[in-house]
Structures are given as structure tokens and as C-alpha cells.
Motif scaffolding. Structure first.
Motif, PDB file in Angstrom:
ATOM      1  N   PHE A 126      -3.403  -0.706   4.861  1.00  0.00           N
ATOM      2  CA  PHE A 126      -3.094  -1.945   5.560  1.00  0.00           C
ATOM      3  C   PHE A 126      -1.738  -1.875   6.254  1.00  0.00           C
ATOM      4  CE2 PHE A 126      -0.819  -6.094   4.978  1.00  0.00           C
ATOM      5  CZ  PHE A 126      -1.407  -6.769   6.031  1.00  0.00           C
ATOM      6  N   HIS A 127      -0.737  -1.354   5.557  1.00  0.00           N
ATOM      7  CA  HIS A 127       0.610  -1.307   6.133  1.00  0.00           C
ATOM      8  C   HIS A 127       1.367  -0.102   5.599  1.00  0.00           C
ATOM      9  CE1 HIS A 127       4.567  -2.515   7.479  1.00  0.00           C
ATOM     10  NE2 HIS A 127       3.962  -3.430   8.225  1.00  0.00           N
ATOM     11  N   PRO A 128       2.022   0.652   6.500  1.00  0.00           N
ATOM     12  CA  PRO A 128       2.732   1.862   6.064  1.00  0.00           C
ATOM     13  C   PRO A 128       3.880   1.593   5.090  1.00  0.00           C
ATOM     14  CG  PRO A 128       3.142   1.418   8.400  1.00  0.00           C
ATOM     15  CD  PRO A 128       2.096   0.451   7.950  1.00  0.00           C
ATOM     16  N   LEU A 129       4.383   0.395   5.058  1.00  0.00           N
ATOM     17  CA  LEU A 129       5.449   0.043   4.127  1.00  0.00           C
ATOM     18  C   LEU A 129       5.044   0.327   2.677  1.00  0.00           C
ATOM     19  CD1 LEU A 129       8.209  -1.382   3.750  1.00  0.00           C
ATOM     20  CD2 LEU A 129       6.958  -3.518   3.655  1.00  0.00           C
ATOM     21  N   TRP A 130       3.784   0.056   2.362  1.00  0.00           N
ATOM     22  CA  TRP A 130       3.320   0.241   0.989  1.00  0.00           C
ATOM     23  C   TRP A 130       3.168   1.717   0.632  1.00  0.00           C
ATOM     24  CZ3 TRP A 130       4.433  -3.659  -1.725  1.00  0.00           C
ATOM     25  CH2 TRP A 130       4.327  -4.951  -1.212  1.00  0.00           C
ATOM     26  N   ARG A 131       3.140   2.588   1.646  1.00  0.00           N
ATOM     27  CA  ARG A 131       3.067   4.033   1.360  1.00  0.00           C
ATOM     28  C   ARG A 131       4.348   4.548   0.725  1.00  0.00           C
ATOM     29  NH1 ARG A 131       0.905   4.930   7.263  1.00  0.00           N
ATOM     30  NH2 ARG A 131      -1.037   3.794   7.007  1.00  0.00           N
ATOM     31  N   THR A 132       5.435   3.779   0.841  1.00  0.00           N
ATOM     32  CA  THR A 132       6.711   4.188   0.257  1.00  0.00           C
ATOM     33  C   THR A 132       6.879   3.700  -1.176  1.00  0.00           C
ATOM     34  OG1 THR A 132       7.895   2.223   1.056  1.00  0.00           O
ATOM     35  CG2 THR A 132       7.753   4.113   2.557  1.00  0.00           C
ATOM     36  N   VAL A 133       5.926   2.935  -1.653  1.00  0.00           N
ATOM     37  CA  VAL A 133       5.996   2.377  -3.008  1.00  0.00           C
ATOM     38  C   VAL A 133       5.147   3.245  -3.935  1.00  0.00           C
ATOM     39  CG1 VAL A 133       5.489   0.339  -4.418  1.00  0.00           C
ATOM     40  CG2 VAL A 133       6.328   0.061  -2.071  1.00  0.00           C
ATOM     41  N   PRO A 134       5.717   3.694  -5.047  1.00  0.00           N
ATOM     42  CA  PRO A 134       4.943   4.527  -5.981  1.00  0.00           C
ATOM     43  C   PRO A 134       3.693   3.792  -6.489  1.00  0.00           C
ATOM     44  CG  PRO A 134       7.279   4.514  -6.552  1.00  0.00           C
ATOM     45  CD  PRO A 134       7.093   3.483  -5.480  1.00  0.00           C
ATOM     46  N   ALA A 135       2.636   4.556  -6.706  1.00  0.00           N
ATOM     47  CA  ALA A 135       1.358   3.985  -7.168  1.00  0.00           C
ATOM     48  C   ALA A 135       1.511   3.121  -8.413  1.00  0.00           C
ATOM     49  CB  ALA A 135       0.336   5.093  -7.378  1.00  0.00           C
ATOM     50  N   PRO A 136       2.313   3.532  -9.416  1.00  0.00           N
ATOM     51  CA  PRO A 136       2.464   2.653 -10.585  1.00  0.00           C
ATOM     52  C   PRO A 136       3.052   1.279 -10.231  1.00  0.00           C
ATOM     53  CG  PRO A 136       3.246   4.860 -11.102  1.00  0.00           C
ATOM     54  CD  PRO A 136       2.984   4.823  -9.623  1.00  0.00           C
ATOM     55  N   ASP A 137       3.942   1.251  -9.231  1.00  0.00           N
ATOM     56  CA  ASP A 137       4.501  -0.039  -8.825  1.00  0.00           C
ATOM     57  C   ASP A 137       3.471  -0.894  -8.092  1.00  0.00           C
ATOM     58  OD1 ASP A 137       6.904   0.521  -9.993  1.00  0.00           O
ATOM     59  OD2 ASP A 137       7.943   1.018  -8.125  1.00  0.00           O
ATOM     60  N   LEU A 138       2.594  -0.250  -7.311  1.00  0.00           N
ATOM     61  CA  LEU A 138       1.518  -0.999  -6.656  1.00  0.00           C
ATOM     62  C   LEU A 138       0.601  -1.633  -7.700  1.00  0.00           C
ATOM     63  CD1 LEU A 138       0.548   1.429  -3.742  1.00  0.00           C
ATOM     64  CD2 LEU A 138       1.912  -0.677  -3.596  1.00  0.00           C
ATOM     65  N   THR A 139       0.289  -0.862  -8.726  1.00  0.00           N
ATOM     66  CA  THR A 139      -0.548  -1.382  -9.814  1.00  0.00           C
ATOM     67  C   THR A 139       0.161  -2.537 -10.508  1.00  0.00           C
ATOM     68  OG1 THR A 139      -1.524   0.797 -10.104  1.00  0.00           O
ATOM     69  CG2 THR A 139      -1.736  -0.746 -11.955  1.00  0.00           C
ATOM     70  N   TRP A 140       1.442  -2.375 -10.755  1.00  0.00           N
ATOM     71  CA  TRP A 140       2.249  -3.406 -11.408  1.00  0.00           C
ATOM     72  C   TRP A 140       2.277  -4.686 -10.575  1.00  0.00           C
ATOM     73  CZ3 TRP A 140       7.262  -5.066  -9.722  1.00  0.00           C
ATOM     74  CH2 TRP A 140       7.919  -5.907 -10.628  1.00  0.00           C
ATOM     75  N   ILE A 141       2.474  -4.550  -9.249  1.00  0.00           N
ATOM     76  CA  ILE A 141       2.497  -5.716  -8.359  1.00  0.00           C
ATOM     77  C   ILE A 141       1.149  -6.432  -8.401  1.00  0.00           C
ATOM     78  CG2 ILE A 141       2.596  -6.460  -5.942  1.00  0.00           C
ATOM     79  CD1 ILE A 141       4.539  -4.068  -5.486  1.00  0.00           C
ATOM     80  N   ASP A 142       0.079  -5.660  -8.321  1.00  0.00           N
ATOM     81  CA  ASP A 142      -1.241  -6.284  -8.295  1.00  0.00           C
ATOM     82  C   ASP A 142      -1.542  -6.982  -9.622  1.00  0.00           C
ATOM     83  OD1 ASP A 142      -3.666  -6.731  -6.696  1.00  0.00           O
ATOM     84  OD2 ASP A 142      -4.611  -5.712  -8.387  1.00  0.00           O
ATOM     85  N   ARG A 143      -1.240  -6.315 -10.722  1.00  0.00           N
ATOM     86  CA  ARG A 143      -1.518  -6.897 -12.036  1.00  0.00           C
ATOM     87  C   ARG A 143      -0.647  -8.127 -12.279  1.00  0.00           C
ATOM     88  NH1 ARG A 143       0.199  -3.138 -16.231  1.00  0.00           N
ATOM     89  NH2 ARG A 143      -0.286  -1.873 -14.481  1.00  0.00           N
ATOM     90  N   SER A 144       0.589  -8.093 -11.795  1.00  0.00           N
ATOM     91  CA  SER A 144       1.534  -9.177 -12.067  1.00  0.00           C
ATOM     92  C   SER A 144       1.391 -10.367 -11.125  1.00  0.00           C
ATOM     93  CB  SER A 144       2.965  -8.662 -11.942  1.00  0.00           C
ATOM     94  OG  SER A 144       3.182  -7.591 -12.803  1.00  0.00           O
ATOM     95  N   CYS A 145       0.988 -10.091  -9.893  1.00  0.00           N
ATOM     96  CA  CYS A 145       1.066 -11.161  -8.908  1.00  0.00           C
ATOM     97  C   CYS A 145      -0.149 -11.280  -7.992  1.00  0.00           C
ATOM     98  CB  CYS A 145       2.324 -10.949  -8.068  1.00  0.00           C
ATOM     99  SG  CYS A 145       2.695 -12.275  -6.932  1.00  0.00           S
TER     100      CYS A 145
END
Length: 191
Positions: free
Chosen positions: A130-149
Motif C-alpha cells: 500500500f505504501h513504501p513507508l511501511w517497508r521501513t518498519v520491521p515485520a514484528p512491529d507491523l504485527t504489533w501495530i495491527d494487533r494493538s490498534c
């Protein structure tokens, strides 16, 4: 960002719309990139628009649920005009309720498509595409963001993208880490 992924040869234009028939008429005129100045009368503007719509076009209207009935009637008139070849795609949570206010347009719906929440396994692929910005975020943090918010809600991910972009543009030496994410997304109850 997704509009830039359209195959070569397809022309895509994003145009903001004021929720009025005059604003809708002007937005469609601008989106079609019609030659000359916008006509001073609605009849001339409509003639120019319907003439251009004799070529097959797809008109995507986001946040359709926020449009007043007269704007929906205008879209219906474009679809109903005998010389136009237009496909309308009305997007937005609650669009079906908006269309219930205009049964004549609702009866022309060819298909309803509900976009479900992303499964946990789909989140990283979907948001980094969706957006290249998220490519700079480690996968565990993406999982954390999704699970948390975000909880798989793409609309939430889109809002978070805008907030994160703004933070990176307005905060000196900002880097994407959990401290920044916690600060930005404080309204999420589990953070």
C-alpha cells in the motif's frame, strides 16, 4: 499510491470533490481533462462531460456515503444518459445506506463488494504494498501495530499512514520506532 500501479495506457486522475452538484460537475469535468475553460452554464458543462463519456470510462467515487442525494442523482444522470459508457464504482463504508436514499440508483447496482478485515498473515504484504513507508518498519512491529490498534482494518492503516507521514515531515530527526508509533497512535486502547 495504488493509482500509480495502474497498467500503462490507463489514465487515472484523482480529483477532490465538494459535496454539491456544482462541485461534482466541476470535478468530473476536471477528471476528464476536457479542453478549454469550465463552461459557465450547467447545460454546457453537462454536454461536454457526457460527450467525453461516450468513450468507455470508469468513475470511482470514494466516500460515496457522504454524498447528498442531489450528487447521487447527478451520477445517476451520467450513467443513465444514452450516449455515455460509464461504470460507476461507489466506495465507502455505509454507501449502501446512502444509496437506499435513492432507490433508482440502487436498483442499478451490478455487484456489492465488501472488503473484509485483513487476516494477520496478510497485513505485512498488504500494508507494504500500500505504501513504501511501511517497508521501513520491521515485520514484528507491523504485527504489533495491527494487533494493538489496526485489527486488520485497512481504513485504520490508511489513517495511520497519513499520521506517520506527517510526523516524519514535521519532527526533526524522527525515526520509525515503537516510541514514535506509541506517541502517534495513542488513541488505540491497548497501547
Amino acid at each position: 499510491m495504488a493509482l500509480h500501479e495502474i497498467p500503462p495506457g490507463w489514465k487515472v486522475t484523482w480529483v477532490p470533490v465538494r459535496p454539491s452538484v456544482a462541485g461534482m460537475r466541476r470535478a468530473v469535468f476536471d477528471a476528464l481533462a476536457l479542453a478549454g475553460r469550465f463552461p459557465h452554464t450547467s447545460a454546457r458543462a453537462d454536454a461536454a462531460v457526457t460527450g467525453a463519456l461516450s468513450e468507455a470510462r470508469v468513475l470511482v467515487v470514494d466516500e460515496a456515503q457522504r454524498l447528498p442525494v442531489p450528487c447521487l442523482e447527478y451520477l445517476q444522470s451520467l450513467w443513465d444518459h444514452p450516449g455515455t459508457r460509464i461504470t460507476l464504482v461507489l466506495c465507502g463504508a455505509g454507501s449502501e445506506r446512502a444509496l437506499s436514499r435513492l432507490p433508482q440508483l440502487a436498483s442499478r447496482i451490478g455487484a456489492w463488494q465488501e472488503v473484509p478485515r485483513l487476516a494477520a498473515a496478510e497485513v505485512a504484504t498488504a500494508v507494504t504494498g500500500f505504501h513504501p513507508l511501511w517497508r521501513t518498519v520491521p515485520a514484528p512491529d507491523l504485527t504489533w501495530i495491527d494487533r494493538s490498534c489496526a485489527h486488520g482494518t485497512f481504513r485504520t492503516w490508511a489513517a495511520m499512514t497519513a499520521h506517520l507521514q506527517n510526523a516524519l515531515l514535521t519532527t526533526t530527526e524522527a525515526s520509525i520506532d515503537r516510541a514514535l508509533l506509541r506517541r502517534l497512535f495513542r488513541p488505540c486502547p491497548t497501547w
